[in-house]
Design an enzyme around this catalytic site. Sequence first.
Site, PDB file in Angstrom:
ATOM      1  N   LYS A   1      13.116  33.340   0.542  1.00 14.54           N
ATOM      2  CA  LYS A   1      12.416  32.979  -0.703  1.00 14.54           C
ATOM      3  C   LYS A   1      13.383  32.524  -1.807  1.00 14.54           C
ATOM      4  O   LYS A   1      14.012  31.506  -1.701  1.00 14.54           O
ATOM      5  CB  LYS A   1      11.564  34.151  -1.178  1.00 14.54           C
ATOM      6  CG  LYS A   1      10.515  34.610  -0.165  1.00 14.54           C
ATOM      7  CD  LYS A   1       9.198  33.944  -0.310  1.00 14.54           C
ATOM      8  CE  LYS A   1       8.134  34.614   0.542  1.00 14.54           C
ATOM      9  NZ  LYS A   1       7.024  33.723   0.864  1.00 14.54           N
TER      10      LYS A   1
ATOM     11  N   PHE B   1       3.562  41.175   7.753  1.00 12.35           N
ATOM     12  CA  PHE B   1       3.741  39.721   7.922  1.00 12.35           C
ATOM     13  C   PHE B   1       5.235  39.426   7.949  1.00 12.35           C
ATOM     14  O   PHE B   1       5.969  39.838   7.050  1.00 12.35           O
ATOM     15  CB  PHE B   1       3.085  38.949   6.767  1.00 12.35           C
ATOM     16  CG  PHE B   1       3.202  37.458   6.945  1.00 12.35           C
ATOM     17  CD1 PHE B   1       2.235  36.746   7.640  1.00 12.35           C
ATOM     18  CD2 PHE B   1       4.300  36.754   6.453  1.00 12.35           C
ATOM     19  CE1 PHE B   1       2.351  35.364   7.838  1.00 12.35           C
ATOM     20  CE2 PHE B   1       4.424  35.384   6.646  1.00 12.35           C
ATOM     21  CZ  PHE B   1       3.442  34.692   7.335  1.00 12.35           C
TER      22      PHE B   1
ATOM     23  N   ASP C   1      12.338  44.002   6.104  1.00 12.09           N
ATOM     24  CA  ASP C   1      12.011  42.619   5.737  1.00 12.09           C
ATOM     25  C   ASP C   1      11.844  42.542   4.223  1.00 12.09           C
ATOM     26  O   ASP C   1      10.828  42.955   3.680  1.00 12.09           O
ATOM     27  CB  ASP C   1      10.724  42.194   6.453  1.00 12.09           C
ATOM     28  CG  ASP C   1      10.332  40.752   6.138  1.00 12.09           C
ATOM     29  OD1 ASP C   1      10.886  40.167   5.187  1.00 12.09           O
ATOM     30  OD2 ASP C   1       9.457  40.215   6.839  1.00 12.09           O
TER      31      ASP C   1
HETATM   32  C1  LIG Z   1       7.656  39.517   4.175  1.00 12.25           C
HETATM   33  C2  LIG Z   1       7.827  38.128   4.699  1.00 12.25           C
HETATM   34  N1  LIG Z   1       8.594  37.916   5.768  1.00 12.25           N
HETATM   35  C3  LIG Z   1       8.784  36.690   6.280  1.00 12.25           C
HETATM   36  C4  LIG Z   1       8.188  35.581   5.693  1.00 12.25           C
HETATM   37  C5  LIG Z   1       8.406  34.213   6.277  1.00 12.25           C
HETATM   38  O1  LIG Z   1       9.166  33.450   5.419  1.00 12.25           O
HETATM   39  P1  LIG Z   1       9.176  31.839   5.537  1.00 12.25           P
HETATM   40  O2  LIG Z   1       7.816  31.365   5.138  1.00 12.25           O
HETATM   41  O3  LIG Z   1      10.275  31.419   4.608  1.00 12.25           O
HETATM   42  O4  LIG Z   1       9.487  31.520   6.949  1.00 12.25           O
HETATM   43  C6  LIG Z   1       7.381  35.755   4.572  1.00 12.25           C
HETATM   44  C7  LIG Z   1       6.702  34.603   3.948  1.00 12.25           C
HETATM   45  O5  LIG Z   1       5.840  34.715   3.139  1.00 12.25           O
HETATM   46  C8  LIG Z   1       7.186  37.060   4.054  1.00 12.25           C
HETATM   47  O6  LIG Z   1       6.415  37.286   2.989  1.00 12.25           O
END
Ligand SMILES: Cc1ncc(COP(=O)(O)O)c(C=O)c1O
Length: 385
Positions: free
Chosen positions: A245, A131, A216
């Site tokens: 986050k 994700f 990520d």
């Molecule tokens: C691993 C990861 N990458 C990207 C994101 C996307 O972040 P945002 O919701 O701040 O756009 C999330 C959100 O939960 C995530 O867990």
Amino acid sequence: MIGMEVERSHTSGVYPKRDLEIVRGQGAHVWDAAGREYIDCVTGHGVAILGHCHPAVVRAVQAQSERLITCPEVFYNDQRAAALELLTGMAPEGLTRAFLCNSGTEAIEAALKFARLATARPGFVATMRGFHGRTLGALSATWEPKYREPFLPLLPGFRHVPFNNLDAMAAAVSEDTAAVLVEVVQGEGGVRPSSPGYLAGVQAICRQHGALLIVDEVQTGCGRTGRMWACQHHGVSPDVMCVGKGMAGGVPMGAALLGARIPELSQGVHGSTFGGNPLASAAAVAALHAIQEEDLPGRAAQLGEWLLARLCRIASQRIREVRGLGLMVGIELREKVQPHLLALQERGVLALPAGPTVLRLLPPLVIQQDDLERVADAVEGVLTA
Ligand SMILES: Cc1ncc(COP(=O)(O)O)c(C=O)c1O
């Protein structure tokens, strides 16, 4: 209650909502509109690493909001400089520059664009159950069909391979691959840690083909897994690391940290109105200092080890597997998780799902041991009821 009705009437409708109006938070606790207290293991989907309203973040936001709230990156700014220096100073070696933005998905977008610029290649390889966010580039890297399918066609050039499978990765990466995009612990995909040796193997495959490694760390970063960055458990050096986050203590912020394989970027190729704004930057300085000073990664390691062991001792036919790293914990059930989340809420604990059958706990790293014991007792109560 009135607030809930008003919100229901005017909100977009894209969020599955619980009947709970949260109006205040302090440390690991939040309160609803009726004054009922909860231990918060949702933490705004893992944002409140420092708990709610950490005094250092509150002070920094108060002070900065009286001085300067907005200032685009075409001007220099003292708070942005301090945030950049601190962030790159704490980052894994080699990540000496950063593109600042406002969310995790924007950090991923920046990483994808910079990878194409750096390599002049079209392709990306991501992992099944990965994700990376909801904007169209990040969504193209995200695997879950229910997030993707309503928006097809997505960007061309993306492939997904099974996570923790080096043979599949080796078969997918080629001289057309700009970058491989991977989480260290898949979060939304079910709290699935990468196996020992997997990330180092992915890095070697990337190097062999001249592809970049984008890690990520949006959910795993800032101490959550027991190290400042989860990739440090695996000794890998990302070419780009995406964070978001909790990096600014709850104020929206994201960043793509850049290594030497991303060359000097030319002016105007990317940008963001709010990216690197002084308010978020001041909050990030306070938050990152607090994470260091309070040794929150160390706390996450120690409390996480205790929590995992405690949850593993729960004797319940409902549990298929307990897994996690630091204070990022998932309990995979043999049944749907949703009723158990509501039952936990009844017992004063807020937890979140990671897919339909995984109960996920993302407590603040400042949580006290006795609160964590109450969380574990509540989970045991619910899963053995
Ligand atoms: C691993 C990861 N990458 C990207 C994101 C996307 O972040 P945002 O919701 O701040 O756009 C999330 C959100 O939960 C995530 O867990």
